[in-house]
Write a protein that holds these residues in place. Structure first.
Motif, PDB file in Angstrom:
ATOM      1  N   ARG A   2     -21.374  30.096 -68.533  1.00 24.19           N
ATOM      2  CA  ARG A   2     -20.893  29.071 -67.613  1.00 24.19           C
ATOM      3  C   ARG A   2     -20.112  29.693 -66.465  1.00 24.19           C
ATOM      4  NH1 ARG A   2     -18.798  23.758 -70.972  1.00 24.19           N
ATOM      5  NH2 ARG A   2     -20.666  23.483 -72.253  1.00 24.19           N
ATOM      6  N   LEU A   8     -22.276  25.100 -54.360  1.00 22.45           N
ATOM      7  CA  LEU A   8     -23.541  24.366 -54.432  1.00 22.45           C
ATOM      8  C   LEU A   8     -23.979  23.956 -53.036  1.00 22.45           C
ATOM      9  CD1 LEU A   8     -22.752  22.058 -57.496  1.00 22.45           C
ATOM     10  CD2 LEU A   8     -24.104  24.169 -57.494  1.00 22.45           C
ATOM     11  N   GLY A  45     -25.605  28.080 -55.514  1.00 22.09           N
ATOM     12  CA  GLY A  45     -26.635  27.269 -56.144  1.00 22.09           C
ATOM     13  C   GLY A  45     -27.326  26.352 -55.156  1.00 22.09           C
ATOM     14  N   ARG A  62     -29.659  17.177 -62.239  1.00 20.87           N
ATOM     15  CA  ARG A  62     -28.517  18.057 -62.435  1.00 20.87           C
ATOM     16  C   ARG A  62     -28.946  19.498 -62.661  1.00 20.87           C
ATOM     17  NH1 ARG A  62     -24.301  15.176 -60.803  1.00 20.87           N
ATOM     18  NH2 ARG A  62     -22.875  16.407 -62.074  1.00 20.87           N
ATOM     19  N   PHE A  90     -29.850  26.586 -63.532  1.00 22.64           N
ATOM     20  CA  PHE A  90     -28.575  26.162 -64.095  1.00 22.64           C
ATOM     21  C   PHE A  90     -28.538  24.646 -64.217  1.00 22.64           C
ATOM     22  CE2 PHE A  90     -27.865  26.510 -59.480  1.00 22.64           C
ATOM     23  CZ  PHE A  90     -27.388  25.243 -59.182  1.00 22.64           C
ATOM     24  N   ARG A  91     -27.659  24.181 -65.085  1.00 18.41           N
ATOM     25  CA  ARG A  91     -27.401  22.744 -65.233  1.00 18.41           C
ATOM     26  C   ARG A  91     -25.983  22.470 -64.764  1.00 18.41           C
ATOM     27  NH1 ARG A  91     -28.922  22.294 -69.965  1.00 18.41           N
ATOM     28  NH2 ARG A  91     -30.928  21.301 -69.600  1.00 18.41           N
ATOM     29  N   ILE A  92     -25.823  21.429 -63.950  1.00 18.00           N
ATOM     30  CA  ILE A  92     -24.504  21.069 -63.423  1.00 18.00           C
ATOM     31  C   ILE A  92     -23.774  20.211 -64.450  1.00 18.00           C
ATOM     32  CG2 ILE A  92     -23.272  19.869 -61.585  1.00 18.00           C
ATOM     33  CD1 ILE A  92     -25.733  20.430 -59.804  1.00 18.00           C
ATOM     34  N   THR A  95     -18.727  18.373 -60.840  1.00 16.31           N
ATOM     35  CA  THR A  95     -18.651  18.791 -59.436  1.00 16.31           C
ATOM     36  C   THR A  95     -17.278  18.461 -58.866  1.00 16.31           C
ATOM     37  OG1 THR A  95     -19.557  16.671 -58.665  1.00 16.31           O
ATOM     38  CG2 THR A  95     -21.123  18.470 -59.044  1.00 16.31           C
ATOM     39  N   VAL A 106     -21.141  25.038 -63.787  1.00 17.84           N
ATOM     40  CA  VAL A 106     -22.560  25.096 -64.119  1.00 17.84           C
ATOM     41  C   VAL A 106     -22.771  25.944 -65.364  1.00 17.84           C
ATOM     42  CG1 VAL A 106     -23.177  24.860 -61.677  1.00 17.84           C
ATOM     43  CG2 VAL A 106     -23.101  27.137 -62.708  1.00 17.84           C
TER      44      VAL A 106
END
Length: 221
Positions: A2, A8, A45, A62, A90-92, A95, A106
Protein backbone atom coordinates in the motif's frame (compact mmCIF):
# COMPACT_ATOMS: atom_id res chain seq x y z
CA UNK A 1 1.68 -3.30 -0.88
CA UNK A 2 0.00 0.00 0.00
CA UNK A 3 0.94 3.63 -0.51
CA UNK A 4 -0.61 6.68 1.12
CA UNK A 5 -0.86 10.14 -0.44
CA UNK A 6 -0.21 8.62 -3.85
CA UNK A 7 -0.62 11.30 -6.58
CA UNK A 8 -3.60 10.56 -8.85
CA UNK A 9 -4.15 12.00 -12.32
CA UNK A 10 -7.74 11.58 -13.63
CA UNK A 11 -7.75 11.43 -17.44
CA UNK A 12 -10.22 10.57 -20.18
CA UNK A 13 -8.23 7.45 -20.97
CA UNK A 14 -7.09 4.20 -19.38
CA UNK A 15 -3.43 3.37 -18.91
CA UNK A 16 -2.15 -0.22 -18.97
CA UNK A 17 1.08 -1.73 -17.61
CA UNK A 18 4.06 -1.59 -19.98
CA UNK A 19 2.47 0.81 -22.47
CA UNK A 20 3.48 4.45 -23.05
CA UNK A 21 1.59 7.63 -22.28
CA UNK A 22 2.36 11.17 -23.49
CA UNK A 23 1.03 14.10 -21.48
CA UNK A 24 1.05 17.86 -21.96
CA UNK A 25 0.96 19.34 -18.46
CA UNK A 26 -0.45 22.86 -18.36
CA UNK A 27 -2.53 23.16 -15.15
CA UNK A 28 -0.63 24.49 -12.13
CA UNK A 29 -1.77 21.66 -9.86
CA UNK A 30 -0.47 18.97 -12.19
CA UNK A 31 2.77 20.86 -12.78
CA UNK A 32 3.20 20.71 -9.01
CA UNK A 33 2.34 17.00 -9.01
CA UNK A 34 4.94 16.19 -11.67
CA UNK A 35 7.60 18.24 -9.86
CA UNK A 36 6.78 16.34 -6.66
CA UNK A 37 7.11 12.98 -8.44
CA UNK A 38 10.44 13.98 -9.96
CA UNK A 39 11.81 15.28 -6.65
CA UNK A 40 10.71 12.14 -4.77
CA UNK A 41 11.53 9.80 -7.69
CA UNK A 42 8.10 8.26 -7.45
CA UNK A 43 5.32 7.21 -9.78
CA UNK A 44 1.87 8.74 -10.10
CA UNK A 45 -1.44 7.03 -10.79
CA UNK A 46 -3.61 7.38 -13.88
CA UNK A 47 -7.33 6.87 -13.27
CA UNK A 48 -10.32 7.21 -15.56
CA UNK A 49 -11.95 10.61 -15.19
CA UNK A 50 -15.64 10.89 -14.44
CA UNK A 51 -18.02 11.27 -17.36
CA UNK A 52 -18.68 14.94 -16.56
CA UNK A 53 -14.99 15.74 -16.87
CA UNK A 54 -14.76 17.30 -13.42
CA UNK A 55 -11.34 15.79 -12.67
CA UNK A 56 -12.80 13.32 -10.21
CA UNK A 57 -12.95 9.56 -10.30
CA UNK A 58 -15.35 7.82 -12.62
CA UNK A 59 -18.28 6.41 -10.70
CA UNK A 60 -17.64 2.97 -9.20
CA UNK A 61 -14.21 2.75 -10.86
CA UNK A 62 -11.47 2.42 -8.30
CA UNK A 63 -8.77 0.65 -10.32
CA UNK A 64 -5.97 2.53 -12.05
CA UNK A 65 -2.41 2.07 -13.26
CA UNK A 66 0.75 3.71 -11.97
CA UNK A 67 2.98 5.61 -14.38
CA UNK A 68 6.75 6.03 -14.24
CA UNK A 69 8.12 9.25 -15.72
CA UNK A 70 10.66 8.59 -18.47
CA UNK A 71 11.40 12.03 -19.91
CA UNK A 72 10.27 15.62 -19.37
CA UNK A 73 10.46 18.48 -21.85
CA UNK A 74 10.13 21.76 -19.97
CA UNK A 75 8.31 24.56 -21.78
CA UNK A 76 7.37 28.17 -21.08
CA UNK A 77 5.23 29.15 -18.10
CA UNK A 78 5.97 25.90 -16.30
CA UNK A 79 4.30 23.74 -18.92
CA UNK A 80 5.77 20.33 -19.65
CA UNK A 81 5.60 17.49 -22.12
CA UNK A 82 5.90 14.27 -20.14
CA UNK A 83 6.58 10.79 -21.47
CA UNK A 84 5.78 7.98 -19.05
CA UNK A 85 5.13 4.25 -19.08
CA UNK A 86 2.49 2.22 -17.27
CA UNK A 87 3.80 0.03 -14.45
CA UNK A 88 1.41 -1.54 -11.91
CA UNK A 89 -2.34 -1.83 -11.35
CA UNK A 90 -3.71 -0.45 -8.12
CA UNK A 91 -7.00 -0.20 -6.25
CA UNK A 92 -7.97 3.10 -4.63
CA UNK A 93 -8.92 2.73 -0.97
CA UNK A 94 -9.48 6.40 -0.15
CA UNK A 95 -8.82 9.85 -1.63
CA UNK A 96 -8.02 13.34 -0.39
CA UNK A 97 -7.22 16.84 -1.61
CA UNK A 98 -4.53 17.74 0.93
CA UNK A 99 -2.54 18.89 -2.10
CA UNK A 100 -4.05 20.89 -4.98
CA UNK A 101 -4.17 17.63 -6.93
CA UNK A 102 -6.00 14.42 -6.07
CA UNK A 103 -4.20 11.92 -3.84
CA UNK A 104 -5.17 8.56 -2.48
CA UNK A 105 -4.29 5.56 -0.42
CA UNK A 106 -3.78 2.79 -2.94
CA UNK A 107 -3.12 -0.92 -2.86
CA UNK A 108 -1.15 -2.44 -5.71
CA UNK A 109 -2.89 -5.49 -7.17
CA UNK A 110 -0.83 -7.87 -9.32
CA UNK A 111 -2.68 -10.31 -11.52
CA UNK A 112 -3.51 -13.54 -9.71
CA UNK A 113 -2.90 -16.82 -11.50
CA UNK A 114 -0.28 -19.10 -12.99
CA UNK A 115 1.62 -17.27 -15.73
CA UNK A 116 2.89 -20.64 -17.03
CA UNK A 117 -0.65 -21.98 -17.61
CA UNK A 118 -0.72 -23.64 -21.05
CA UNK A 119 -4.16 -22.09 -21.69
CA UNK A 120 -2.59 -18.67 -21.26
CA UNK A 121 0.10 -19.43 -23.82
CA UNK A 122 -2.52 -20.72 -26.26
CA UNK A 123 -4.65 -17.59 -25.80
CA UNK A 124 -1.58 -15.46 -26.50
CA UNK A 125 -0.93 -17.39 -29.71
CA UNK A 126 -4.53 -16.76 -30.76
CA UNK A 127 -4.31 -13.05 -29.96
CA UNK A 128 -1.17 -12.31 -31.99
CA UNK A 129 -2.75 -12.75 -35.47
CA UNK A 130 -5.85 -10.89 -34.25
CA UNK A 131 -3.70 -7.84 -33.53
CA UNK A 132 -2.04 -8.01 -36.95
CA UNK A 133 -5.37 -8.36 -38.74
CA UNK A 134 -6.97 -5.56 -36.73
CA UNK A 135 -4.14 -3.14 -37.51
CA UNK A 136 -4.29 -3.96 -41.21
CA UNK A 137 -8.06 -3.37 -41.21
CA UNK A 138 -7.61 -0.12 -39.32
CA UNK A 139 -5.00 1.12 -41.79
CA UNK A 140 -7.54 0.74 -44.59
CA UNK A 141 -9.86 3.16 -42.79
CA UNK A 142 -7.55 5.73 -41.24
CA UNK A 143 -4.12 7.05 -42.04
CA UNK A 144 -1.96 5.43 -39.37
CA UNK A 145 1.42 3.79 -39.42
CA UNK A 146 2.02 1.05 -36.86
CA UNK A 147 5.03 -1.22 -36.60
CA UNK A 148 3.73 -4.47 -35.15
CA UNK A 149 6.99 -6.37 -35.54
CA UNK A 150 8.51 -7.52 -32.28
CA UNK A 151 5.27 -8.00 -30.34
CA UNK A 152 6.04 -9.16 -26.78
CA UNK A 153 6.25 -12.90 -26.17
CA UNK A 154 4.70 -12.69 -22.71
CA UNK A 155 0.91 -13.20 -23.08
CA UNK A 156 0.02 -10.62 -20.42
CA UNK A 157 2.25 -7.93 -21.92
CA UNK A 158 0.78 -8.80 -25.31
CA UNK A 159 -2.75 -8.46 -23.93
CA UNK A 160 -2.11 -5.01 -22.47
CA UNK A 161 -0.50 -3.85 -25.71
CA UNK A 162 -3.53 -5.20 -27.58
CA UNK A 163 -5.81 -3.24 -25.25
CA UNK A 164 -3.78 -0.08 -25.88
CA UNK A 165 -4.19 -0.50 -29.66
CA UNK A 166 -7.95 -1.12 -29.58
CA UNK A 167 -10.07 1.86 -30.69
CA UNK A 168 -12.86 1.41 -28.14
CA UNK A 169 -14.60 3.46 -25.47
CA UNK A 170 -12.53 4.18 -22.32
CA UNK A 171 -15.24 2.59 -20.17
CA UNK A 172 -14.68 -0.67 -22.03
CA UNK A 173 -10.92 -0.34 -21.62
CA UNK A 174 -11.49 0.13 -17.91
CA UNK A 175 -13.15 -3.29 -17.80
CA UNK A 176 -10.01 -4.74 -19.40
CA UNK A 177 -7.80 -3.16 -16.74
CA UNK A 178 -10.02 -4.59 -13.99
CA UNK A 179 -9.60 -8.23 -15.07
CA UNK A 180 -7.94 -9.96 -12.12
CA UNK A 181 -6.34 -13.07 -13.65
CA UNK A 182 -4.11 -13.45 -16.71
CA UNK A 183 -6.51 -15.93 -18.32
CA UNK A 184 -9.56 -13.70 -17.76
CA UNK A 185 -7.58 -10.80 -19.26
CA UNK A 186 -6.65 -12.74 -22.41
CA UNK A 187 -10.17 -14.11 -22.87
CA UNK A 188 -11.71 -10.66 -22.46
CA UNK A 189 -9.29 -9.17 -25.00
CA UNK A 190 -9.99 -11.94 -27.51
CA UNK A 191 -13.74 -11.26 -27.25
CA UNK A 192 -13.17 -7.54 -27.76
CA UNK A 193 -11.05 -8.16 -30.84
CA UNK A 194 -13.68 -10.47 -32.32
CA UNK A 195 -16.33 -7.76 -31.85
CA UNK A 196 -14.17 -4.96 -33.23
CA UNK A 197 -12.94 -6.96 -36.23
CA UNK A 198 -16.53 -7.76 -37.17
CA UNK A 199 -17.40 -4.05 -36.92
CA UNK A 200 -14.42 -3.06 -39.07
CA UNK A 201 -15.35 -5.64 -41.71
CA UNK A 202 -18.83 -4.11 -41.84
CA UNK A 203 -17.44 -0.59 -42.24
CA UNK A 204 -15.03 -1.70 -44.96
CA UNK A 205 -17.82 -3.48 -46.83
CA UNK A 206 -20.00 -0.36 -46.65
CA UNK A 207 -17.14 1.77 -47.86
CA UNK A 208 -16.78 -0.42 -50.93
CA UNK A 209 -20.53 -0.25 -51.62
CA UNK A 210 -21.06 3.41 -50.67
CA UNK A 211 -17.67 5.15 -50.77
CA UNK A 212 -19.16 8.61 -50.20
CA UNK A 213 -21.36 7.77 -47.23
CA UNK A 214 -19.83 4.89 -45.26
CA UNK A 215 -17.96 7.17 -42.88
CA UNK A 216 -21.18 9.02 -42.09
CA UNK A 217 -22.99 5.79 -41.26
CA UNK A 218 -20.36 4.34 -38.95
CA UNK A 219 -17.57 5.65 -36.79
CA UNK A 220 -14.81 3.59 -35.20
CA UNK A 221 -16.27 4.24 -31.76
Amino acid sequence: MRKVDFPLFPLKMVLFPNVPILLHIFEDRYQKMIRHCVDKQQEFGVVLEDEQGTHGLAKSQRVGCSAEIVTIQRLRNGRMNVAAVGKKRFRILSTNYVQPYLQGEVEFIPLDGDRSDSRLQKAGEMLRPCINQYIMQLQKLVDIQVNWEGLPDDPVELAYLAAYILQIDPQQKQLILEQDTPLDLLRFILREYAIEQHALKTVLALRRLYPDSAEKIFSLN
